[in-house]
Design a protein around this motif. Structure first.
Motif: not given
Length: 370
Positions: A224, A228-231, A306
């Protein structure tokens, strides 16, 4: 007798006599021995009276009696029997163990010939009944999850086994009668693996990224762009600055939320083979090897894990680097799954089941200047 049908008088008639008749007819054992022409008076001669059986005789005529035609009865005293026929259990025509549902198919003709009602069945939960009919087969289905329609779940170290049972009732059932039970089970492997087959080429001061899913749909590893591990990075060759953080996420596709994924060991190598070269550990025995270099963000609390690791040269060399992680599935119903190093109080993970290793790489170091 003597080529003519007749009846038996009910004087002295009991369950032992009725058992002999039921066995002689091939109808199992006797449930009762009614008297007084319970099903209506018969006709013809009254052949037997004062019958007294031990219960082991093969025919009613082998029992003790005064003789054929010797009686002091009328047809309103005819004896009767009610037999309990033991039905052979129906055989399933199909059992489909899907990832989402367990499906059981029963042949309609086989059920009706066994004296059973095809549409009367239910699973351990009474409200879970048939769902469709196709090509002469009645189908029952249930979600592949613990507790669904009474499903039970057990693990044996290699498989998760869901079990249930179908209960099919007799046709024209107007009184209490036991259903026929048809147990069924589906076993699903606990082991899974995936690889992230994308190269990471690091170099000084240039941005880059990587994103991929593993070769198997049941597990995936991602890199990522942010904490935030969103992208996630897109597929393709990606370069990263030396010293930048790697945000690595792992997810396992498992429908049953009873399980959690645990990071067992993660390490870097110069080879795509996890066992093929010197290993540089990042996580060992579920815990970071160096808390200044590695941070476990999530492990053992859901179906994703994660961690973050700083990206530096190995042995001061600009060579290809691969990251590998071995995982395990843990049954949260029977034990706590969060490793003790990720929280203050100790929690056991002894119920974890091992998965095959995941791989990221290669990472190719580039010494060329900007």
């Amino acid at each position: 007798h003597d080529g003519q049908w007749g009846t038996v008088c009910d004087d002295g008639w009991d369950l032992r006599d009725a058992n002999v008749v039921c066995r002689q007819l091939g109808c199992g054992t006797a449930r009762s021995a009614p008297s007084n022409a319970a099903f209506g008076p018969g006709s013809g001669p009254i052949w037997l009276d004062d019958v007294s059986c031990f219960g082991h005789e093969s025919s009613i005529t082998d029992c003790r009696h005064p003789g054929f035609g010797v009686h002091n009865c009328a047809h309103f005293e005819d004896a009767s029997v009610i037999c309990e026929f033991q039905r052979p259990p129906p055989q399933p025509s199909q059992l489909i163990c899907g990832r989402d549902k367990l499906q059981v198919g029963l042949d309609l003709d086989s059920l009706t010939s066994s004296g059973l009602s095809p549409f009367s069945g239910n699973m351990a939960a009474r409200n879970c009944s048939w769902v469709r009919v196709s090509d002469g087969v009645v189908w029952f289905e249930v979600e592949a999850a613990a507790g669904a329609c009474g499903n039970t779940l057990r693990t044996n170290g290699t498989h998760a086994i869901y079990s249930n049972s179908l209960f099919i009732y007799p046709m024209n059932n107007t009184s209490f009668d036991l259903p026929v039970s048809l147990p069924f089970s589906c076993a699903y492997p606990l082991d899974t693996d995936t690889s992230l087959n994308v190269a990471i080429r690091p170099f000084l001061a240039l941005d880059g990224g990587i994103s991929s899913s593993g070769a198997k749909a049941s597990a995936s590893m991602f890199l990522f762009r942010n904490s935030n591990y969103t992208e996630p990075y897109s597929w393709g060759l990606v370069t990263l600055p030396v010293g930048s953080p790697l945000y690595v996420g792992v997810s396992v596709e498992e429908r049953d939320p009873s399980f959690a994924v645990v990071l067992e060991d993660c390490y870097a190598t110069h080879s795509s083979n996890p066992d093929g070269s010197t290993q540089y550990p990042l996580i060992q025995n579920k815990c970071p090897t160096d808390r200044q270099q590695v941070s476990v963000v999530e492990s053992g609390s859901s179906l994703r894990a994660r961690f973050t690791a700083l990206f530096f040269l190995l042995q001061n060399e600009y060579r290809e680097v691969y990251l590998h992680c071995s995982l395990s599935l843990c049954d949260q119903r029977s034990s706590s799954c969060v490793p003790p190093c990720t929280r203050r109080s100790y929690r056991s993970v002894s119920n974890s089941e091992p998965l095959s290793a995941l791989t990221i790489g290669p990472i190719i170091w580039d010494k060329s200047p900007e």
